[in-house]
Design a protein around this motif. Structure first.
Motif, PDB file in Angstrom:
ATOM      1  N   UNK A 130       0.805  -1.323   0.129  1.00 41.10           N
ATOM      2  CA  UNK A 130       0.045  -0.026  -0.139  1.00 41.10           C
ATOM      3  C   UNK A 130       0.713   1.202  -0.091  1.00 41.10           C
ATOM      4  N   UNK A 131       2.388   1.188  -0.356  1.00 42.04           N
ATOM      5  CA  UNK A 131       3.086   2.228  -0.074  1.00 42.04           C
ATOM      6  C   UNK A 131       2.464   3.400  -0.884  1.00 42.04           C
ATOM      7  N   UNK A 137       0.756  10.481   2.838  1.00 43.02           N
ATOM      8  CA  UNK A 137       0.406  10.879   4.039  1.00 43.02           C
ATOM      9  C   UNK A 137       1.720  10.957   5.159  1.00 43.02           C
ATOM     10  N   UNK A 138       2.582  10.072   4.798  1.00 43.92           N
ATOM     11  CA  UNK A 138       3.785  10.080   5.669  1.00 43.92           C
ATOM     12  C   UNK A 138       4.885  11.301   5.277  1.00 43.92           C
ATOM     13  N   UNK A 167       0.050   1.200   8.985  1.00 44.38           N
ATOM     14  CA  UNK A 167       0.933   1.356   7.998  1.00 44.38           C
ATOM     15  C   UNK A 167       1.634   2.533   7.866  1.00 44.38           C
ATOM     16  N   UNK A 168       1.060   3.731   8.175  1.00 45.47           N
ATOM     17  CA  UNK A 168       1.818   5.065   8.097  1.00 45.47           C
ATOM     18  C   UNK A 168       3.039   4.865   9.038  1.00 45.47           C
ATOM     19  N   UNK A 169       3.024   4.164  10.098  1.00 45.77           N
ATOM     20  CA  UNK A 169       3.904   4.123  11.171  1.00 45.77           C
ATOM     21  C   UNK A 169       5.357   3.387  10.387  1.00 45.77           C
ATOM     22  N   UNK A 170       4.862   2.281   9.712  1.00 46.22           N
ATOM     23  CA  UNK A 170       5.985   1.330   9.086  1.00 46.22           C
ATOM     24  C   UNK A 170       6.627   2.122   8.005  1.00 46.22           C
ATOM     25  N   UNK A 173       8.932   4.928   9.409  1.00 48.13           N
ATOM     26  CA  UNK A 173      10.119   4.207   9.970  1.00 48.13           C
ATOM     27  C   UNK A 173      11.050   3.928   8.913  1.00 48.13           C
ATOM     28  N   UNK A 174      10.621   3.564   7.750  1.00 51.65           N
ATOM     29  CA  UNK A 174      11.483   2.945   6.721  1.00 51.65           C
ATOM     30  C   UNK A 174      11.831   4.416   6.087  1.00 51.65           C
ATOM     31  N   UNK A 175      11.060   5.434   5.963  1.00 51.68           N
ATOM     32  CA  UNK A 175      11.438   6.750   5.119  1.00 51.68           C
ATOM     33  C   UNK A 175      12.528   7.583   6.020  1.00 51.68           C
TER      34      UNK A 175
END
Ligand SMILES: NC(=O)c1ccc[n+]([C@@H]2O[C@H](COP(=O)([O-])OP(=O)(O)OC[C@H]3O[C@@H](n4cnc5c(N)ncnc54)[C@H](O)[C@@H]3O)[C@@H](O)[C@H]2O)c1
Length: 272
Positions: A130-131, A137-138, A167-170, A173-175
């Motif tokens: 879903x990225x 949003x992220x 999903x936004x948290x994950x 964290x990646x970004x």
């Protein structure tokens, strides 16, 4: 070897320290010799160094708490959260936007090699697929922009606030973990499976008892809060110095089975 995890004499900030996994995390950190600052909308019973009353959907309250704590901060544990029974926008603001605001306010105060760990959820396991939906949003610049984005995107958030927030948290964290890697600051998330905390009755209320009765548990039971807290403490330890921008799953084998065909998702969502 003493002080194996290197928390002795460090300063840690723990959100959600009044209950469940956050309280368990604060307890372990205190036992390991850290000075723990709890942030929660409720007072902390755990004997933290300071209990800051903060509503994580209010940026002024977050900023006041960060100013009161001051630097340096060695580790941030973002454990607070609202469950599936809360309104979608509130869930997005507390679970994601408020925690992102706190994190960005804390980053300039971090010591060398500091760690930031979020509690996400197995509900956020679909973030890579879903990225394209969740990264806009992220990438919003601040809390108000994130709120506006959530209000403008009911197709992502409506009825899905909890998984969308995770999903936004994950994705964050990646970004951000990638961006901050050269600085030595690490960001990671822990993705728990069902865990017996005071939040569990809310999940049962919204998903139904059958959902949790049918939820595949390869290890045969739900997690205890202290099991998730230890995973979080290990994840954020300065010893874990090469791990950043990752989503770690503490789900008793659930996603392993799901991604390799051993667990049938249809068991979770039987036809009406
Ligand atoms: N329990 C589970 O099965 C499970 C599974 C996966 C992920 N999670 C996640 O784990 C984290 C910890 O939850 P828990 O299960 O320990 O639940 P919990 O209800 O015991 O703890 C949640 C804490 O968040 C605090 N909180 C809620 N709204 C807040 C706000 N606006 N401002 C500040 N603090 C606020 C609460 O006061 C509480 O202390 C949450 O992010 C949750 O989404 C839980």
């Amino acid at each position: 070897m003493e002080d194996v995890l290197r928390y002795e004499g460090t300063r840690a900030v723990v959100t959600g320290a009044a209950s469940g996994m956050g309280a368990a995390t604060a307890t372990i950190l205190i036992d390991l010799g850290a000075e723990v600052h709890g942030l929660d909308i409720r007072p902390c019973d755990v004997p933290v160094h300071a209990s800051h009353l903060v509503d994580l959907s209010d940026t002024d309250q977050i900023d006041d708490a960060v100013e009161a704590i001051g630097g340096p901060i060695d580790s941030l544990f973002n454990c607070a959260g609202l469950p599936t029974t809360a309104p979608d926008l509130d869930v997005m603001l507390v679970n994601f936007a408020g925690h992102r605001h706190l994190t960005e306010a804390v980053i300039p105060l971090l010591s060398d090699g500091a760690g930031i760990a979020f509690i996400s959820s197995v509900a956020g396991m679909g973030w890579v697929a879903n990225a394209a939906k969740i990264l806009p949003l992220v990438m919003t610049p601040d809390f108000d922009a994130a709120r506006a984005w959530c209000e403008e995107h009911p197709e992502v958030v409506g009825g899905m606030g909890y998984p969308a927030s995770k999903e936004a948290i994950n994705a964050y964290v990646a970004l951000r973990g990638f961006q901050l890697a050269p600085s030595g600051v690490r960001l990671n998330s822990l993705n728990p499976g069902p865990t017996d905390t005071p939040m569990m009755p809310s999940f049962i209320e919204s998903q139904g008892q059958d959902f949790f009765d049918n939820f595949p548990k390869p290890v045969g039971r739900n997690a205890r809060p202290d099991e998730q807290a230890w995973a979080l403490v290990l994840l954020n330890s300065p010893r874990n110095s090469y791990t950043t921008a990752t989503s770690h799953f503490a789900d008793g084998g659930f996603t392993g089975g799901l991604f390799t065909g051993g667990i049938d998702m249809a068991l979770l969502m039987p036809p009406e």
